[in-house]
Design an enzyme around this catalytic site. Sequence first.
Site: not given
Ligand code: LAN
Length: 751
Positions: A463
């Site tokens: 996305d």
């Molecule tokens: C994110 C940030 C962006 C987010 C969007 C693009 C908004 C979404 O549409 C798809 C998933 C994604 C890329 C996403 C997935 C999970 C993330 C990477 C996070 C929320 C930012 C932090 C999180 C990550 C897993 C945090 C670290 C914690 C763990 C449990 C490993």
Amino acid sequence: GRQVWCWEENAGTPDEREAVEKARQVFTENRQHQKHAADELLRLQYAGRRSCGPFPVDKRGLSGSGAPASAATVEASLRNGISFFESLQCDDGHWPGDYGGPMFLMPGMLIGLYVTSALDSVLSPQHKAEMVRYLNNHSNPDGGFGLHIEGPSTMFGTVFSYVSLRLLGVSPDDATAAAARAWIHEHGGATWTTSWGKFWLGVLGVYSWDGMNPMPPEMWLLPYSKWTGIGWAHPGRFWCHCRMVYLPMSYLYGRRATGKLTPLVMSLRDELYPGPYASIDWNAARNQVAAEDLYYPHPLIQDVLWWTLYKAERVLNGSRLRKRALKECMKHIHYEDENTRYIDIGPVNKILNMVCCWFENPDSQEFKLHLPRLYDYLWVAEDGMKMQGYNGSQLWDTAFAVQAVASTGLAGEAGACLQAAARFIDANQVAQEAQQPLEEYYRHISRGAWPFSTGDHGWPISDCSAEGLKAALTLTSLGRELGGPPLPAERLHDCVNVLLSYQNPDGGWATYENQRSHPILELINPSETFGDIVIDYNYVECSSACITALLSFAAQHPEHRTNEIEMSVHRGVRYIKSIQRPDGSWYGNWAVSFTYGTWFGAVALAAAGEDVHGSACLRRACAFLLSKQRQDGGWGESYLSSQTKEYHQSEGEASHVVNTGWALLALLAAKYHEIDAAPCHAAARCLILAQARVSEVKREWEEASGDWPQQSISGVFNRNCMIQYANYRNIFPIWALGEYRTALLGAGTSA
Ligand code: LAN
């Protein structure tokens, strides 16, 4: 897009320093009411950079709640909104902002720095003081700490924050520390923390490796092919975040890597448990987890599996097979480090990989290369210094901001802002594939994709690529004068190739990769606090963004893969319809929640040419939204929606400007206003009125500042952990009012 905080003695004028102190004080005084930072320090730093405005907003232009807002009032509100938001833009074109929220990230960093003896060289006394400020600000009234800044106390949050305070030099007698320790003891002691908590405590040396369910690195040696059966469970098939966290964890577990047993570590062994450390039953501790922490309880199969592997450790630990597996792990760790320029995919594997490099060789170049990139994850706001959930949300916010500003029809007044944004979007498209061979490292293609944060980070996301592409196309349609030079067609083609490659056989899109295994794997999710992490699933957000991007692209560029796009969109729309809930809503996975998901669901159907007149799906979606609209014309959804997957209204009277923005965007996309415009008028009115209310807690009315208040936290991941999107409070009100102006006030979209 790199954001690094540096301390400078006596920076700024005395007035500015005083204002900063005041912002911090106000936060601390109000912390029980307002948990999230409003990025006041950023606002102060950038104050005075406004290019124009403020414009007087004539409130008489807002008569009854169901009556249209006058065009002049909406325009003034938008002009203020844009000119304020522009003033926060960095010179390189992106919008910086707080991407904090989770409380379990900074502790990992502090433990990692402590065991590698780098704490004092990496963190200045000012860094440490700001981190202590942050921890003090986020302790709950019961003495504990949550999983995230708004959450109730958990063992995971409390043990981690307690250890952080101690590593930062705070005494055990300090009031915050003592209250946290009391909470820990009342709830049974640190053996009741979650599996990740146990892991980090093990690395620090205050918890035994025998008290942990196994994380065998040998998994990496399994055959990958599905034909082997076991190949379905190969970690290369996991969701990339799960895989990239499991990788270094299994390395450190496989080596039983523990730091030096310093006097502080020995003292923590006493402080964290109600009884003597030597008398802890570690085998029993493996499966202990506090009720407060338990979001995803272990299914029985895990107990059986972990018990078996626990027994197997006697043979595996130290074996030749283990050595081979550890070597395999380091190969993948170095690859990840190099391909992200040592930022790594996220805050958890960033620190873990760094610690692995150190245990492999404390003098290594690899370890040293990690250090400067730690700062990319830190952020200071009025609540203090935190570790962010990513190295920022730069690209994501910029792509939305472009679409928001363009929607208003006032883009002509924001030329410099849009040109800078265009440069950022250009500079941060992923230019190259990761190192070959991709399959060997379980990597998807990335050339032409857009990342979530920066090109340096470089992991492609479905996305983010879609929003990046839409932003680039939007800029092009505004013309060179406003939107900068168009990106070369080949680069857009590359992006389209990535988008098409991401679509799964059932028509949906997941996040970073295709869905590579069966959802049944979720049964072995050992995290206890997170849901749906083991594989990459389809999401309405990702699917909708890809559909709308492909359609926008095809409209501007009929030359590239047109038939495939048409078929892909057709399957995608069918998929989106298949996951609409009976009440007409879509559950949103990455922000709170049904208002977010329903916005994505609705715009996808609208882009495919549907509207309320002809589409039963869109009629149901609108009916759902209207059933949740509140007295003040807005929407306000609680983060409990994300956890429970049932709609929860937020507390308090005032609606949430971000939820209201999404809901209004969804209604307008569905053309609901052609049936009844009153709910849209009420929503617009709500947004315009909220704009003056800059601070929720201070109740200060900064007439016409153009900012919107930072209300409760909007983002979420893995169902249970919240994360802040500071720029959403500006982006979505501007976007929704922009579409409102265009749809209902007859304003042309022309610049
Ligand atoms: C994110 C940030 C962006 C987010 C969007 C693009 C908004 C979404 O549409 C798809 C998933 C994604 C890329 C996403 C997935 C999970 C993330 C990477 C996070 C929320 C930012 C932090 C999180 C990550 C897993 C945090 C670290 C914690 C763990 C449990 C490993």
